[in-house]
Motif scaffolding. Structure first.
Motif, mmCIF file in Angstrom:
data_model
loop_
_atom_site.group_PDB
_atom_site.id
_atom_site.type_symbol
_atom_site.label_atom_id
_atom_site.label_comp_id
_atom_site.label_asym_id
_atom_site.label_seq_id
_atom_site.Cartn_x
_atom_site.Cartn_y
_atom_site.Cartn_z
ATOM 1 N N VAL A 78 0.892 -1.163 0.000
ATOM 2 C CA VAL A 78 0.000 0.000 0.000
ATOM 3 C C VAL A 78 0.926 1.208 0.000
ATOM 4 O O VAL A 78 1.816 1.308 0.831
ATOM 5 N N TYR A 79 0.732 2.119 -0.958
ATOM 6 C CA TYR A 79 1.630 3.261 -1.062
ATOM 7 C C TYR A 79 0.877 4.499 -1.544
ATOM 8 O O TYR A 79 -0.213 4.410 -2.111
ATOM 9 N N GLY A 80 1.462 5.647 -1.298
ATOM 10 C CA GLY A 80 0.827 6.922 -1.618
ATOM 11 C C GLY A 80 0.637 7.143 -3.106
ATOM 12 O O GLY A 80 1.321 6.544 -3.943
ATOM 13 N N ILE A 81 -0.267 8.018 -3.437
ATOM 14 C CA ILE A 81 -0.648 8.276 -4.819
ATOM 15 C C ILE A 81 0.511 8.864 -5.632
ATOM 16 O O ILE A 81 0.600 8.659 -6.837
ATOM 17 N N THR A 82 1.434 9.563 -4.981
ATOM 18 C CA THR A 82 2.570 10.148 -5.695
ATOM 19 C C THR A 82 3.845 9.325 -5.557
ATOM 20 O O THR A 82 4.872 9.682 -6.130
ATOM 21 N N GLU A 83 3.792 8.224 -4.806
ATOM 22 C CA GLU A 83 4.976 7.393 -4.605
ATOM 23 C C GLU A 83 5.179 6.421 -5.767
ATOM 24 O O GLU A 83 4.236 6.063 -6.459
ATOM 25 N N VAL A 84 6.403 6.001 -5.934
ATOM 26 C CA VAL A 84 6.762 5.028 -6.988
ATOM 27 C C VAL A 84 6.283 3.646 -6.543
ATOM 28 O O VAL A 84 6.386 3.280 -5.369
ATOM 29 N N CYS A 85 5.773 2.885 -7.495
ATOM 30 C CA CYS A 85 5.300 1.527 -7.217
ATOM 31 C C CYS A 85 6.457 0.658 -6.727
ATOM 32 O O CYS A 85 7.504 0.619 -7.362
ATOM 33 N N PRO A 86 6.262 -0.030 -5.602
ATOM 34 C CA PRO A 86 7.300 -0.963 -5.141
ATOM 35 C C PRO A 86 7.478 -2.096 -6.157
ATOM 36 O O PRO A 86 6.641 -2.306 -7.018
ATOM 37 N N SER A 87 8.535 -2.841 -6.016
ATOM 38 C CA SER A 87 8.829 -3.944 -6.920
ATOM 39 C C SER A 87 7.640 -4.888 -7.008
ATOM 40 O O SER A 87 7.046 -5.265 -5.999
ATOM 41 N N ARG A 88 7.299 -5.302 -8.206
ATOM 42 C CA ARG A 88 6.178 -6.223 -8.404
ATOM 43 C C ARG A 88 6.565 -7.661 -8.124
ATOM 44 O O ARG A 88 5.723 -8.518 -8.047
#
Length: 90
Positions: A78-88
């Motif tokens: 779960v991450y913020g709307i402006t944060e980079v997506c963590p590794s998939r």
């Protein structure tokens, strides 16, 4: 399914609305019709990790992103709307 709102904590899914795939880049205004049509109407439908945008509609009304497995519905990030997506990769 339970979602962990970064602002309110764990809540049932029916308090949220999915805003679709996150991280989609809008093409420039000079793009051709085929590129614009693909942007508007075609989305990946992956089996596995998928980055999605969600809104806590019946709570704090904030947007946030999750990384969810489309097969098991397991939420790995779960991450913020402006944060980079963590590794998939898990």
């Amino acid at each position: 399914m339970q979602l962990n709102c970064p602002f309110c904590g764990p809540r049932p899914e029916n308090e949220f609305h999915c805003g679709g795939t996150t991280g989609i880049v809008r093409p420039s205004l000079e793009c051709d019709d085929e590129t614009w049509g693909a942007y508007l109407y075609f989305r990946a439908n992956p089996k596995g990790a998928h980055a999605e945008r969600w809104r806590h509609t019946y709570g704090c009304r904030q947007w946030f992103n999750i990384l969810r497995d489309t097969v098991t519905h397991e939420i790995t990030a779960v991450y913020g709307i402006t944060e980079v997506c963590p590794s998939r990769s898990s």
